[in-house]
Design a protein around this motif. Structure first.
Motif, mmCIF file in Angstrom:
data_model
loop_
_atom_site.group_PDB
_atom_site.id
_atom_site.type_symbol
_atom_site.label_atom_id
_atom_site.label_comp_id
_atom_site.label_asym_id
_atom_site.label_seq_id
_atom_site.Cartn_x
_atom_site.Cartn_y
_atom_site.Cartn_z
ATOM 1 N N ASP A 27 2.626 0.224 2.162
ATOM 2 C CA ASP A 27 2.613 -0.846 1.168
ATOM 3 C C ASP A 27 3.653 -1.850 1.637
ATOM 4 O OD1 ASP A 27 2.823 -2.564 -0.961
ATOM 5 O OD2 ASP A 27 3.062 -1.018 -2.492
ATOM 6 N N ALA A 28 3.188 -2.956 2.188
ATOM 7 C CA ALA A 28 4.103 -3.907 2.837
ATOM 8 C C ALA A 28 4.934 -4.695 1.847
ATOM 9 C CB ALA A 28 3.304 -4.864 3.731
ATOM 10 N N THR A 29 4.555 -4.675 0.575
ATOM 11 C CA THR A 29 5.246 -5.468 -0.448
ATOM 12 C C THR A 29 5.399 -4.602 -1.700
ATOM 13 O OG1 THR A 29 3.068 -6.377 -0.989
ATOM 14 C CG2 THR A 29 4.501 -7.724 0.394
ATOM 15 N N PHE A 30 6.415 -3.764 -1.743
ATOM 16 C CA PHE A 30 6.549 -2.743 -2.779
ATOM 17 C C PHE A 30 6.680 -3.335 -4.176
ATOM 18 C CE2 PHE A 30 9.343 0.074 -5.320
ATOM 19 C CZ PHE A 30 8.508 1.178 -5.403
ATOM 20 N N GLY A 31 7.590 -4.304 -4.377
ATOM 21 C CA GLY A 31 7.759 -4.925 -5.689
ATOM 22 C C GLY A 31 8.124 -3.909 -6.749
ATOM 23 N N GLY A 32 7.322 -3.840 -7.810
ATOM 24 C CA GLY A 32 7.557 -2.873 -8.876
ATOM 25 C C GLY A 32 6.951 -1.516 -8.601
ATOM 26 N N GLY A 33 6.241 -1.372 -7.488
ATOM 27 C CA GLY A 33 5.713 -0.081 -7.072
ATOM 28 C C GLY A 33 4.378 0.306 -7.664
ATOM 29 N N GLY A 34 3.710 -0.606 -8.359
ATOM 30 C CA GLY A 34 2.426 -0.275 -8.978
ATOM 31 C C GLY A 34 1.368 0.124 -7.970
ATOM 32 N N LEU A 43 -3.389 10.419 -2.640
ATOM 33 C CA LEU A 43 -3.090 11.150 -1.415
ATOM 34 C C LEU A 43 -2.940 12.637 -1.680
ATOM 35 C CD1 LEU A 43 -0.480 8.840 0.401
ATOM 36 C CD2 LEU A 43 -2.978 8.887 0.632
ATOM 37 N N SER A 44 -3.283 13.427 -0.690
ATOM 38 C CA SER A 44 -3.071 14.875 -0.747
ATOM 39 C C SER A 44 -1.607 15.182 -0.438
ATOM 40 C CB SER A 44 -3.968 15.551 0.285
ATOM 41 O OG SER A 44 -3.435 15.343 1.593
ATOM 42 N N PRO A 45 -1.205 16.441 -0.539
ATOM 43 C CA PRO A 45 0.168 16.784 -0.145
ATOM 44 C C PRO A 45 0.480 16.437 1.311
ATOM 45 C CG PRO A 45 -0.769 18.540 -1.480
ATOM 46 C CD PRO A 45 -1.888 17.582 -1.187
ATOM 47 N N LYS A 46 -0.544 16.295 2.150
ATOM 48 C CA LYS A 46 -0.330 15.938 3.549
ATOM 49 C C LYS A 46 -0.169 14.433 3.753
ATOM 50 C CE LYS A 46 -3.107 19.784 5.369
ATOM 51 N NZ LYS A 46 -4.306 20.134 6.183
ATOM 52 N N GLY A 47 -0.627 13.639 2.795
ATOM 53 C CA GLY A 47 -0.572 12.186 2.935
ATOM 54 C C GLY A 47 0.848 11.664 2.886
ATOM 55 N N ARG A 48 1.029 10.460 3.448
ATOM 56 C CA ARG A 48 2.359 9.845 3.440
ATOM 57 C C ARG A 48 2.228 8.350 3.206
ATOM 58 N NH1 ARG A 48 6.167 11.187 8.316
ATOM 59 N NH2 ARG A 48 7.676 10.375 6.817
ATOM 60 N N LEU A 49 3.294 7.775 2.663
ATOM 61 C CA LEU A 49 3.318 6.338 2.382
ATOM 62 C C LEU A 49 4.703 5.789 2.665
ATOM 63 C CD1 LEU A 49 2.122 3.716 1.090
ATOM 64 C CD2 LEU A 49 2.924 4.595 -1.122
ATOM 65 N N MET A 50 4.763 4.705 3.433
ATOM 66 C CA MET A 50 6.013 3.969 3.561
ATOM 67 C C MET A 50 5.799 2.587 2.963
ATOM 68 S SD MET A 50 6.396 2.932 7.604
ATOM 69 C CE MET A 50 5.120 2.009 8.500
ATOM 70 N N ALA A 51 6.859 2.056 2.364
ATOM 71 C CA ALA A 51 6.762 0.752 1.715
ATOM 72 C C ALA A 51 7.956 -0.101 2.102
ATOM 73 C CB ALA A 51 6.700 0.916 0.199
ATOM 74 N N PHE A 52 7.773 -1.422 1.972
ATOM 75 C CA PHE A 52 8.794 -2.386 2.362
ATOM 76 C C PHE A 52 9.119 -3.293 1.185
ATOM 77 C CE2 PHE A 52 6.517 -1.154 6.097
ATOM 78 C CZ PHE A 52 7.413 -1.209 7.153
ATOM 79 N N ASP A 53 10.396 -3.676 1.067
ATOM 80 C CA ASP A 53 10.774 -4.736 0.137
ATOM 81 C C ASP A 53 12.125 -5.294 0.525
ATOM 82 O OD1 ASP A 53 11.409 -6.289 -2.402
ATOM 83 O OD2 ASP A 53 9.445 -5.431 -2.887
ATOM 84 N N ARG A 54 12.246 -6.614 0.471
ATOM 85 C CA ARG A 54 13.517 -7.275 0.785
ATOM 86 C C ARG A 54 14.492 -7.252 -0.378
ATOM 87 N NH1 ARG A 54 11.846 -13.117 3.161
ATOM 88 N NH2 ARG A 54 9.891 -12.841 2.037
ATOM 89 N N ASP A 55 13.959 -7.115 -1.593
ATOM 90 C CA ASP A 55 14.759 -7.245 -2.805
ATOM 91 C C ASP A 55 15.431 -5.917 -3.137
ATOM 92 O OD1 ASP A 55 15.817 -7.759 -5.286
ATOM 93 O OD2 ASP A 55 14.015 -8.731 -6.072
ATOM 94 N N ALA A 56 16.751 -5.917 -3.179
ATOM 95 C CA ALA A 56 17.483 -4.684 -3.492
ATOM 96 C C ALA A 56 17.134 -4.162 -4.879
ATOM 97 C CB ALA A 56 18.990 -4.928 -3.371
ATOM 98 N N ASP A 57 16.763 -5.053 -5.820
ATOM 99 C CA ASP A 57 16.388 -4.607 -7.164
ATOM 100 C C ASP A 57 15.180 -3.671 -7.123
ATOM 101 O OD1 ASP A 57 18.416 -6.147 -8.140
ATOM 102 O OD2 ASP A 57 17.138 -7.637 -9.114
ATOM 103 N N ALA A 58 14.313 -3.871 -6.133
ATOM 104 C CA ALA A 58 13.098 -3.058 -6.042
ATOM 105 C C ALA A 58 13.404 -1.617 -5.662
ATOM 106 C CB ALA A 58 12.136 -3.667 -5.033
ATOM 107 N N LEU A 59 14.526 -1.395 -5.000
ATOM 108 C CA LEU A 59 14.853 -0.051 -4.534
ATOM 109 C C LEU A 59 14.974 0.930 -5.694
ATOM 110 C CD1 LEU A 59 17.486 -0.879 -1.749
ATOM 111 C CD2 LEU A 59 15.004 -0.673 -1.550
ATOM 112 N N ALA A 60 15.416 0.433 -6.838
ATOM 113 C CA ALA A 60 15.574 1.299 -8.008
ATOM 114 C C ALA A 60 14.235 1.751 -8.581
ATOM 115 C CB ALA A 60 16.376 0.571 -9.085
#
Length: 301
Positions: A27-34, A43-60
């Motif tokens: 997910d190249a633009t995480f934002g609020g994570g929806g 995704l199954s237990p084997k699936g994986r997801l990485m996401a990106f966001d520039r905004d530190a507020d999004a990390l929470a």
């Protein structure tokens, strides 16, 4: 749905994207994570997801899930992180190019003219060096005109730039009120809020180098996908949409299709939907910020 941000075109984008529950997605633009949460739910237990966001507020907003990693960086670097975390390539990449509701609705971020006396900031990454105030006070009149014409699509961009250049001679333009007063003479007698939204949009795009980031992201995303992997991009601006459409069609931003000696296209992607998918009336009624959204989907060849 997250109170932080209401994800746009949620089901159409994830339906088209997640075809392999065991796959590795981004997910190249995480934002609020929806969108990320919906991907994870499929995704199954084997699936994986990485996401990106520039905004530190999004990390929470990051979900507590062992299958998930949130990267605090610009999505233009997606290929670097794919090589680091998913050397075999990605099964799908989603990019929602809109600004999160949280950013629009937080007064001190300066993204919206709705908040008087808010600082003219507009940085998605608050560690960035350049704010909207820096632009309106330091760019030449010609540079301002170009930004408002290209990114705001404003016919009277020259008049707008002239007013800002004149106003800043008297005092620096530092707040939303300062900017609104500076450009008041250029506002049309009707749809003033719509006009101001375009002024702020143009400055936001320049502050965050959004078009330049997209120029880097598109080839990086194509290089990161496995054969058969999918790219889903949600755009809100005609210039963004044109860039995405051209890249899908030709592999370059100009839309100039190149073919090999056998007449085969050299483009790394092929379109899944020839026409963009638009939000339906019910979604627009529930989230007016979705009204200009367009979803394009492509597959790695």
């Amino acid at each position: 749905m997250s109170e932080y941000h209401n994800p746009v075109l949620l089901n159409p984008s994830i339906d088209a994207l997640v075809l392999n529950p065991d796959g590795f997605y981004a997910d190249a633009t995480f934002g609020g994570g929806g969108h990320s949460r919906e991907i994870l739910s499929r995704l199954s237990p084997k699936g994986r997801l990485m996401a990106f966001d520039r905004d530190a507020d999004a990390l929470a907003q990051a979900p507590d899930d062992p299958r998930f990693i949130l990267i605090h960086n610009n999505f233009r670097f997606i290929h670097n992180y794919t090589l680091l975390h998913a050397a075999g390539g990605l099964d799908g990449i989603l990019a929602d190019l809109g600004v999160s509701s949280h950013q629009f609705d937080t007064a001190d971020r300066g993204f919206s003219f709705r908040f008087p006396q808010a600082p003219l900031d507009m940085r998605m990454n608050v560690q960035g060096n350049k704010t909207a105030a820096d632009i309106v006070n330091s760019y030449t009149q010609e540079e301002l005109e170009k930004i408002f014409r290209l990114y705001g699509e404003l016919d009277n961009a020259r008049r707008l730039a002239q007013l800002i250049a004149a106003a800043r001679l008297a005092a620096p333009i530092l707040t939303t009120d300062d900017l609104d007063h500076a450009v008041a003479a250029a506002l049309p007698s009707f749809a003033q809020h719509k006009y101001l939204a375009k002024v702020y949009q143009a400055l936001r795009i320049e502050v965050n180098e959004e078009m330049r980031a997209l120029e880097k992201f598109l080839p990086g995303a194509a290089a990161s996908l496995k054969p058969g992997g999918r790219l889903a991009v949600i755009t809100y601006h005609s210039l963004e949409d044109r860039m995405v459409k051209n890249f899908i069609r030709s592999g370059n931003l100009e839309g100039e299709e190149e073919k090999d000696v056998f007449g085969h296209s050299s483009a790394p992607l092929k379109a899944v939907n020839r026409k963009p998918i638009l939000p339906d009336e019910a979604e627009i009624a529930g989230n007016t910020r979705a009204r200009s959204a367009k979803l394009r989907i492509a597959e790695r060849v």
